[in-house]
Design an enzyme around this catalytic site. Sequence first.
Site, mmCIF file in Angstrom:
data_model
loop_
_atom_site.group_PDB
_atom_site.id
_atom_site.type_symbol
_atom_site.label_atom_id
_atom_site.label_comp_id
_atom_site.label_asym_id
_atom_site.label_seq_id
_atom_site.Cartn_x
_atom_site.Cartn_y
_atom_site.Cartn_z
ATOM 1 C CD GLN A 103 -73.200 -5.778 40.077
ATOM 2 O OE1 GLN A 103 -72.503 -6.372 40.873
ATOM 3 N NE2 GLN A 103 -74.220 -6.356 39.456
ATOM 4 C CG ASP A 125 -67.904 -8.131 34.943
ATOM 5 O OD1 ASP A 125 -68.653 -8.593 35.820
ATOM 6 O OD2 ASP A 125 -66.851 -7.509 35.196
ATOM 7 C CD1 TRP A 171 -73.026 -1.244 46.094
ATOM 8 C CD2 TRP A 171 -71.702 0.316 47.001
ATOM 9 N NE1 TRP A 171 -71.822 -1.289 45.440
ATOM 10 C CE2 TRP A 171 -70.983 -0.344 45.980
ATOM 11 C CE3 TRP A 171 -71.067 1.339 47.722
ATOM 12 C CZ2 TRP A 171 -69.666 -0.016 45.662
ATOM 13 C CZ3 TRP A 171 -69.754 1.661 47.389
ATOM 14 C CH2 TRP A 171 -69.077 0.982 46.373
ATOM 15 C CB SER A 183 -71.252 -6.412 35.991
ATOM 16 O OG SER A 183 -71.222 -5.430 36.994
ATOM 17 C CG ASP A 219 -69.623 -2.603 37.865
ATOM 18 O OD1 ASP A 219 -69.061 -1.882 38.692
ATOM 19 O OD2 ASP A 219 -69.208 -3.714 37.533
ATOM 20 C CD GLU A 264 -63.267 -5.701 37.998
ATOM 21 O OE1 GLU A 264 -63.416 -6.481 38.935
ATOM 22 O OE2 GLU A 264 -63.358 -4.479 38.136
HETATM 23 C C1 FRU Z 1 -66.500 -4.100 38.593
HETATM 24 C C2 FRU Z 1 -66.931 -5.372 39.299
HETATM 25 C C3 FRU Z 1 -67.335 -6.418 38.286
HETATM 26 C C4 FRU Z 1 -68.261 -7.284 39.081
HETATM 27 C C5 FRU Z 1 -68.963 -6.284 39.942
HETATM 28 C C6 FRU Z 1 -69.365 -6.802 41.288
HETATM 29 O O1 FRU Z 1 -66.630 -2.955 39.333
HETATM 30 O O2 FRU Z 1 -65.888 -5.823 40.123
HETATM 31 O O3 FRU Z 1 -66.259 -7.101 37.708
HETATM 32 O O4 FRU Z 1 -69.152 -7.996 38.269
HETATM 33 O O5 FRU Z 1 -68.080 -5.192 40.101
HETATM 34 O O6 FRU Z 1 -70.152 -5.898 41.970
#
Ligand code: FRU
Length: 602
Positions: free
Chosen positions: A164, A271, A145, A205, A148, A322
Amino acid sequence: MSLNFSSKKSLLAIALGLSLTVQGAENSVVVKHLANEQNIILLDSVKKFLLLPVQENAPEGKVNIIVNNEFQLEQNINIRLAREKVDYYVPLDLSAYQGKSISIDVTGMPASSLCWKEIKLSDMFDSSNRETYRPVYHHTPVYGWMNDPNGMFYKDGVYHLYFQYNPYGSMWGNMTWGHSTSTDLVHWTYEGTPIVPDAWGSIFSGSCVVDKDNTAGFGKNAVIAFYTSAKPSPWGDVQSQSMAYSLDNGKTFTKYEHNPILTSSERDFRDPKVFWYAPGKHWVMMLAVGQEMQIYSSGNLKEWKKKSSFGAMQGAHGGVWECPDLVELPVEGTKEKKWVLICNLNPGGPFGGSAAQYFVGSFDGKKFVNESPTQTKWLDWGKDNYATVTWSNAPAGRCIALGWMSNWQYANNVPTTQYRSTNTIARDLTLYRVGNELYLKSKPSPEIEKARVEKVDKSSFKVAGKYEIESLLRDNDGAYEIEMTIENAGASKMAFCLMNAKGEKVSMYYDVLRKQFAMDRSQSGAVDFSRDFPALTVAPVDNAEKIHLRLFVDRCSVEAFGENGRYAMTNLVFPSDTYNKMTFESDKKSFIVKSLKIYRLK
Ligand code: FRU
């Protein structure tokens, strides 16, 4: 009960017609089932990988490696181990223990599960492509998977992209930073997982900077990563900010010994995007906190002071904010520069689910002021461009952005299994003015033009009623760019459509009176995996009489860029066959397609 899949029993199983995997005589996989869905796998003389069977709709079990009575991982790996069927395998890397005897602790899995029969030791993990939807010229993980884009930086001719990543399944979980590199923003090489979960949690992130002046003391030109540590607790995730540094250009990272560097009692606190603010000679960190962006400042990247927050009464607030970014961009045709705050939010996008909005204004190193507080501005008018952030240290003063090409409404359910999710193509950002307002322009980064391998040209033709072209698209492999210029000659709707032999299609049109560009994917192929997927997305356009449009099609996506990026629209599609026909249709009078070029991209 204990099952032993040593060679003897496997042979017996084969003789009985049972489907068991034969292990080499020197390896054995012994499973002991304890009370309460606790299990121990005993591995004698391990190989490089333990291949774990996954069933995507099964609940997660928890896996940990034990050597000499000690847990080897700070956090359990969550894996949807197969209960009744195997969708695919994921590798647990055991190369550090090769030849040794170790145990694997598995909790939350019933003894009756299929996985116990299917777990295999192997020196190989087959990662060759099994997906027809795998894009040709977009970044995507080989398996597992992705969400971000994270930590993007450019250094010594190389674009670094972290992301991610879940290496243990094609659904969200076990957040880790995967890493890929590219020299042309189009072709990517996977480099591994340099930042993995630890005692402070999984790795959410964040961003990277190149510390040219050694302000943090890790070394001149150290690459420093900032990320959110998300620690699971019975009361929900606890989020704080951590850092790690790399002295080998981002290949490996050492975590800072005094992590976390920034904590809060806020639930959504994440983030970090860090950049150097040259006029004030200090670093700035943007953080997404609930429904606002907070701005911090630091001289040494380790100690941070909050300076301001931005968000109340500004823009869209349909969900959590985010992945912030704050960049200074030139206004086209002037010497002026303005600051743009990129704000991803989920949900609350214009067509449902996640989307990116932006604000244009000024920034003094401490505080951002939005210059048009009454307008909500969207970075993309499709459903599938989220978590967009920009490259740090990009060459030639460029501001290059990349998004995650999906939407939290259905990201976990899109019809691929070997991997899930891809990125958008890279886009160069600038600003342009219409009247008193400034807007963001996202133009496909010019590097994409180097991926063009073949061109077919069609000279000017008139569309009065229906017009069909097939031959130009017939031999494509689903990865191409269409560039066209259109002039209206009295039509009120100028429509065109990408289609395959099964009648699956992506319909697009310009509504001349309403000044809109629209894309309808409701009959684009597989759409029923989520009720939020079929959609008509609409972008406002300044001019629907003379049009320049580029469409990037890559097996599972259509990205439209009008007028060199004055409007962008990014939508996923899952046709059962490539779109190899294009039709045009006018409403009332006619329009002229002045030029139509189709490039195969590789
Ligand atoms: C955005 C998010 C971020 C977080 C990450 C977790 O898509 O929700 O805020 O850091 O994905 O995977």
